[in-house]
Design a protein around this motif. Structure first.
Motif, PDB file in Angstrom:
ATOM      1  N   LEU A  13      41.967  46.949  32.228  1.00 23.25           N
ATOM      2  CA  LEU A  13      41.508  46.877  33.616  1.00 23.25           C
ATOM      3  C   LEU A  13      41.826  45.517  34.229  1.00 23.25           C
ATOM      4  CD1 LEU A  13      38.113  48.794  33.436  1.00 23.25           C
ATOM      5  CD2 LEU A  13      40.321  49.617  34.306  1.00 23.25           C
ATOM      6  N   ALA A  14      41.732  44.461  33.447  1.00 25.00           N
ATOM      7  CA  ALA A  14      42.113  43.135  33.939  1.00 25.00           C
ATOM      8  C   ALA A  14      43.602  43.110  34.276  1.00 25.00           C
ATOM      9  CB  ALA A  14      41.780  42.070  32.907  1.00 25.00           C
ATOM     10  N   ALA A  15      44.414  43.788  33.464  1.00 22.21           N
ATOM     11  CA  ALA A  15      45.856  43.844  33.729  1.00 22.21           C
ATOM     12  C   ALA A  15      46.146  44.584  35.027  1.00 22.21           C
ATOM     13  CB  ALA A  15      46.576  44.506  32.559  1.00 22.21           C
ATOM     14  N   VAL A  16      45.370  45.604  35.333  1.00 24.34           N
ATOM     15  CA  VAL A  16      45.532  46.322  36.600  1.00 24.34           C
ATOM     16  C   VAL A  16      45.274  45.367  37.765  1.00 24.34           C
ATOM     17  CG1 VAL A  16      44.565  48.137  38.076  1.00 24.34           C
ATOM     18  CG2 VAL A  16      44.996  48.597  35.650  1.00 24.34           C
ATOM     19  N   LEU A  17      44.217  44.583  37.653  1.00 19.04           N
ATOM     20  CA  LEU A  17      43.902  43.632  38.717  1.00 19.04           C
ATOM     21  C   LEU A  17      44.920  42.498  38.778  1.00 19.04           C
ATOM     22  CD1 LEU A  17      40.011  43.518  38.507  1.00 19.04           C
ATOM     23  CD2 LEU A  17      41.479  44.874  40.025  1.00 19.04           C
ATOM     24  N   ASP A  18      45.432  42.078  37.634  1.00 21.00           N
ATOM     25  CA  ASP A  18      46.502  41.076  37.613  1.00 21.00           C
ATOM     26  C   ASP A  18      47.719  41.586  38.375  1.00 21.00           C
ATOM     27  OD1 ASP A  18      45.187  39.111  36.147  1.00 21.00           O
ATOM     28  OD2 ASP A  18      46.049  39.749  34.228  1.00 21.00           O
ATOM     29  N   HIS A  19      48.039  42.841  38.150  1.00 20.88           N
ATOM     30  CA  HIS A  19      49.184  43.456  38.827  1.00 20.88           C
ATOM     31  C   HIS A  19      48.991  43.428  40.343  1.00 20.88           C
ATOM     32  CE1 HIS A  19      52.542  46.166  39.523  1.00 20.88           C
ATOM     33  NE2 HIS A  19      51.746  46.902  40.264  1.00 20.88           N
ATOM     34  N   LEU A  20      47.818  43.792  40.794  1.00 18.31           N
ATOM     35  CA  LEU A  20      47.541  43.762  42.234  1.00 18.31           C
ATOM     36  C   LEU A  20      47.617  42.341  42.788  1.00 18.31           C
ATOM     37  CD1 LEU A  20      44.548  46.127  43.070  1.00 18.31           C
ATOM     38  CD2 LEU A  20      46.921  46.363  43.741  1.00 18.31           C
ATOM     39  N   ALA A  21      47.006  41.417  42.082  1.00 17.41           N
ATOM     40  CA  ALA A  21      46.951  40.034  42.561  1.00 17.41           C
ATOM     41  C   ALA A  21      48.330  39.385  42.615  1.00 17.41           C
ATOM     42  CB  ALA A  21      46.020  39.216  41.678  1.00 17.41           C
ATOM     43  N   ALA A  22      49.245  39.851  41.791  1.00 14.09           N
ATOM     44  CA  ALA A  22      50.592  39.274  41.741  1.00 14.09           C
ATOM     45  C   ALA A  22      51.489  39.759  42.872  1.00 14.09           C
ATOM     46  CB  ALA A  22      51.237  39.596  40.395  1.00 14.09           C
ATOM     47  N   ASP A  23      51.050  40.776  43.584  1.00 14.43           N
ATOM     48  CA  ASP A  23      51.862  41.361  44.664  1.00 14.43           C
ATOM     49  C   ASP A  23      51.027  41.353  45.941  1.00 14.43           C
ATOM     50  OD1 ASP A  23      53.177  43.123  46.432  1.00 14.43           O
ATOM     51  OD2 ASP A  23      53.886  44.393  44.793  1.00 14.43           O
ATOM     52  N   GLU A  24      51.213  40.306  46.746  1.00 15.17           N
ATOM     53  CA  GLU A  24      50.348  40.125  47.917  1.00 15.17           C
ATOM     54  C   GLU A  24      50.334  41.317  48.867  1.00 15.17           C
ATOM     55  OE1 GLU A  24      49.169  36.890  51.347  1.00 15.17           O
ATOM     56  OE2 GLU A  24      51.022  36.609  50.237  1.00 15.17           O
ATOM     57  N   PRO A  25      51.488  41.914  49.228  1.00 15.75           N
ATOM     58  CA  PRO A  25      51.421  43.091  50.113  1.00 15.75           C
ATOM     59  C   PRO A  25      50.620  44.249  49.499  1.00 15.75           C
ATOM     60  CG  PRO A  25      53.651  42.216  50.081  1.00 15.75           C
ATOM     61  CD  PRO A  25      52.883  41.499  48.999  1.00 15.75           C
ATOM     62  N   LEU A  26      50.768  44.438  48.194  1.00 16.70           N
ATOM     63  CA  LEU A  26      50.014  45.494  47.512  1.00 16.70           C
ATOM     64  C   LEU A  26      48.525  45.166  47.522  1.00 16.70           C
ATOM     65  CD1 LEU A  26      50.420  48.142  45.889  1.00 16.70           C
ATOM     66  CD2 LEU A  26      50.511  46.713  43.840  1.00 16.70           C
ATOM     67  N   LEU A  27      48.192  43.916  47.239  1.00 10.85           N
ATOM     68  CA  LEU A  27      46.799  43.467  47.258  1.00 10.85           C
ATOM     69  C   LEU A  27      46.171  43.670  48.631  1.00 10.85           C
ATOM     70  CD1 LEU A  27      44.327  41.969  46.096  1.00 10.85           C
ATOM     71  CD2 LEU A  27      45.487  39.833  46.717  1.00 10.85           C
ATOM     72  N   LEU A  28      46.906  43.298  49.660  1.00 11.88           N
ATOM     73  CA  LEU A  28      46.382  43.445  51.019  1.00 11.88           C
ATOM     74  C   LEU A  28      46.233  44.914  51.409  1.00 11.88           C
ATOM     75  CD1 LEU A  28      48.275  40.542  52.808  1.00 11.88           C
ATOM     76  CD2 LEU A  28      45.895  40.582  51.997  1.00 11.88           C
ATOM     77  N   ALA A  29      47.168  45.752  50.972  1.00 11.45           N
ATOM     78  CA  ALA A  29      47.063  47.193  51.259  1.00 11.45           C
ATOM     79  C   ALA A  29      45.840  47.784  50.565  1.00 11.45           C
ATOM     80  CB  ALA A  29      48.329  47.906  50.825  1.00 11.45           C
ATOM     81  N   PHE A  30      45.640  47.432  49.302  1.00 10.26           N
ATOM     82  CA  PHE A  30      44.478  47.912  48.559  1.00 10.26           C
ATOM     83  C   PHE A  30      43.187  47.450  49.228  1.00 10.26           C
ATOM     84  CE2 PHE A  30      41.242  46.810  45.310  1.00 10.26           C
ATOM     85  CZ  PHE A  30      40.884  48.091  44.930  1.00 10.26           C
ATOM     86  N   SER A  31      43.126  46.176  49.548  1.00 13.00           N
ATOM     87  CA  SER A  31      41.917  45.609  50.155  1.00 13.00           C
ATOM     88  C   SER A  31      41.600  46.262  51.491  1.00 13.00           C
ATOM     89  CB  SER A  31      42.081  44.100  50.334  1.00 13.00           C
ATOM     90  OG  SER A  31      42.247  43.492  49.077  1.00 13.00           O
ATOM     91  N   ALA A  32      42.633  46.464  52.305  1.00 13.76           N
ATOM     92  CA  ALA A  32      42.425  47.095  53.609  1.00 13.76           C
ATOM     93  C   ALA A  32      41.966  48.535  53.456  1.00 13.76           C
ATOM     94  CB  ALA A  32      43.705  47.024  54.437  1.00 13.76           C
ATOM     95  N   GLU A  33      42.601  49.256  52.546  1.00 12.04           N
ATOM     96  CA  GLU A  33      42.248  50.668  52.357  1.00 12.04           C
ATOM     97  C   GLU A  33      40.834  50.829  51.824  1.00 12.04           C
ATOM     98  OE1 GLU A  33      43.803  54.063  49.397  1.00 12.04           O
ATOM     99  OE2 GLU A  33      45.312  53.368  50.828  1.00 12.04           O
ATOM    100  N   ARG A  34      40.421  49.906  50.966  1.00 11.46           N
ATOM    101  CA  ARG A  34      39.102  50.006  50.355  1.00 11.46           C
ATOM    102  C   ARG A  34      38.025  49.230  51.107  1.00 11.46           C
ATOM    103  NH1 ARG A  34      41.992  53.468  47.984  1.00 11.46           N
ATOM    104  NH2 ARG A  34      41.650  53.950  45.792  1.00 11.46           N
ATOM    105  N   GLY A  35      38.441  48.451  52.116  1.00 11.59           N
ATOM    106  CA  GLY A  35      37.469  47.702  52.910  1.00 11.59           C
ATOM    107  C   GLY A  35      36.807  46.576  52.159  1.00 11.59           C
ATOM    108  N   ILE A  36      37.576  45.903  51.290  1.00 14.30           N
ATOM    109  CA  ILE A  36      37.020  44.774  50.552  1.00 14.30           C
ATOM    110  C   ILE A  36      37.871  43.527  50.807  1.00 14.30           C
ATOM    111  CG2 ILE A  36      36.013  46.209  48.741  1.00 14.30           C
ATOM    112  CD1 ILE A  36      38.291  45.318  46.899  1.00 14.30           C
ATOM    113  N   ASP A  37      37.278  42.384  50.583  1.00 15.39           N
ATOM    114  CA  ASP A  37      37.968  41.109  50.712  1.00 15.39           C
ATOM    115  C   ASP A  37      38.981  41.005  49.566  1.00 15.39           C
ATOM    116  OD1 ASP A  37      38.702  38.434  50.906  1.00 15.39           O
ATOM    117  OD2 ASP A  37      36.679  37.657  50.647  1.00 15.39           O
TER     118      ASP A  37
END
Length: 93
Positions: A58-82
Motif C-alpha cells: 500500500l505504501a508503494a501505491v502511494l509512492d507511485h501516486l506521489a511520484a507523478d504529480e498530474p496523477l496525484l492531482l487527478a486522484f486528489s481532485a476526484e476524491r476531494g482530498i488535499d
C-alpha cells in the motif's frame, strides 16, 4: 472513499490504509493507469493479488501516486482530498 472523521480525513494508520486502498481503486479504474503502475512496479495481473498482501504494498501505491504529480492531482481532485494527505498517509504506512 477515504475515511473521514467529523468531515476531516482520518490521520491514523487505518485512515492511511483507506487512502492507499482508494488510490489502488483509482489506478484500477483506468486500464492505462493500472498498466503503468504494473509496468513500473514489475508486477503483472498474475501476481498483483499476491503482492497486495505484502507489507509495503500500500505504501508503494502511494509512492507511485506521489511520484507523478498530474496523477496525484487527478486522484486528489476526484476524491476531494488535499494532495498532501497522500504523503501523510504514505508516512503513516
Amino acid at each position: 472513499m477515504a475515511q473521514r472523521v467529523n468531515g476531516k480525513l482520518s490521520t491514523g494508520a487505518e485512515g492511511a490504509e483507506t487512502v492507499a486502498i482508494d488510490a489502488l481503486g483509482f489506478l484500477a479504474a483506468e486500464p492505462e493507469r493500472l498498466a503503468r503502475f504494473l509496468a513500473l512496479s514489475g508486477l503483472g495481473p498474475h501476481n498483483l493479488r499476491q503482492a497486495a498482501t505484502s507489507p509495503g504494498f500500500l505504501a508503494a501505491v502511494l509512492d507511485h501516486l506521489a511520484a507523478d504529480e498530474p496523477l496525484l492531482l487527478a486522484f486528489s481532485a476526484e476524491r476531494g482530498i488535499d494532495p498532501a494527505a497522500v504523503t501523510r498517509a504514505r508516512d503513516k504506512l
